[in-house]
Motif scaffolding. Sequence first.
Motif, PDB file in Angstrom:
ATOM      1  N   ASN A  73       0.913  -1.033   0.161  1.00 13.03           N
ATOM      2  CA  ASN A  73      -0.190   0.064  -0.009  1.00 13.03           C
ATOM      3  C   ASN A  73       0.778   1.173  -0.047  1.00 13.03           C
ATOM      4  O   ASN A  73       0.247   2.483  -0.655  1.00 13.03           O
ATOM      5  N   LEU A  74       1.978   1.070   0.445  1.00 15.13           N
ATOM      6  CA  LEU A  74       3.029   2.443   0.549  1.00 15.13           C
ATOM      7  C   LEU A  74       3.853   2.375  -0.900  1.00 15.13           C
ATOM      8  O   LEU A  74       4.636   3.051  -0.970  1.00 15.13           O
ATOM      9  N   ASP A  75       3.522   1.602  -1.786  1.00 11.75           N
ATOM     10  CA  ASP A  75       4.143   1.383  -3.132  1.00 11.75           C
ATOM     11  C   ASP A  75       5.849   1.270  -2.828  1.00 11.75           C
ATOM     12  O   ASP A  75       6.470   1.598  -3.651  1.00 11.75           O
ATOM     13  N   LEU A  76       6.011   0.240  -1.648  1.00  7.23           N
ATOM     14  CA  LEU A  76       7.555   0.032  -1.907  1.00  7.23           C
ATOM     15  C   LEU A  76       7.810  -0.851  -3.060  1.00  7.23           C
ATOM     16  O   LEU A  76       7.160  -1.953  -2.816  1.00  7.23           O
ATOM     17  N   PRO A  77       8.765  -0.919  -3.505  1.00  8.57           N
ATOM     18  CA  PRO A  77       9.174  -1.787  -4.709  1.00  8.57           C
ATOM     19  C   PRO A  77       9.423  -3.183  -4.059  1.00  8.57           C
ATOM     20  O   PRO A  77      10.008  -3.297  -2.877  1.00  8.57           O
ATOM     21  N   LYS A  78       9.272  -4.238  -4.533  1.00 11.55           N
ATOM     22  CA  LYS A  78       9.594  -5.359  -4.213  1.00 11.55           C
ATOM     23  C   LYS A  78      10.790  -5.681  -3.743  1.00 11.55           C
ATOM     24  O   LYS A  78      11.148  -6.239  -2.612  1.00 11.55           O
ATOM     25  N   GLN A  79      11.897  -5.439  -4.384  1.00 11.80           N
ATOM     26  CA  GLN A  79      13.303  -5.609  -4.015  1.00 11.80           C
ATOM     27  C   GLN A  79      13.729  -4.716  -2.679  1.00 11.80           C
ATOM     28  O   GLN A  79      14.303  -5.214  -1.737  1.00 11.80           O
TER      29      GLN A  79
END
Length: 213
Positions: free
Chosen positions: A165-171
């Motif tokens: 939800n915070l749009d943190l990239p997967k890596q």
Amino acid sequence: MNDSNVLQVETRKYFALLLFNAAKEFLESGKADFAAQRYLSVLAGQRRFLEYSRRAVWLSYFATDEEVVYAQNNPDAKKPRPFPELQDIDILMRKFLDIDGSSGLGVHVNTEGTTFMQLLHQFTHGGVRSIQALNAGFKAQGIANVLEQNTRDLRAVGCFVLACNLDLPKQTFQVRLSAVRNDEEQKELLRQLFEKFKSTPNGGLQTLSPNLL
């Protein structure tokens, strides 16, 4: 990002939050049943807890945009099924967390090759043999251990859902998780993510219980 992509991203976030909240409710219900010594009722909710929690993780970082939309529009479809098998999601989750890649959900619990998840499924449909097997295998301390593990699991699931939800990239999220080594560090990461989430437009949604932190 075009309107279609925006919709898919928001669908992923909302759907993951929805399933996370459902898993949280089953955990809290299970704790109430345990306090009232309704041990089989705890096990009856265990299947749903596992379904909602693992699917929330899958939606957060592993499902493609097309799979998210299909799962939302066809939640009860038989072919193709909208979600992977729970033990497969569990393996993805465990590998992402850099821990043993096997999953207890697929362990055979009898000589007939029945897995733990299949036993839970039979139990929720009133299978007499499964009720006998679960009742024999899980006494009060065993149920307490299940609920304790569920609490830890849900903290990890919360990290996945909030990071999505915070749009943190997967890596980037995986790097942050790699620094977590114990339960207190997991709580702290969840707290940090939740504090950031509260300041987002979706932050007014009720997403966490105090006992997770």
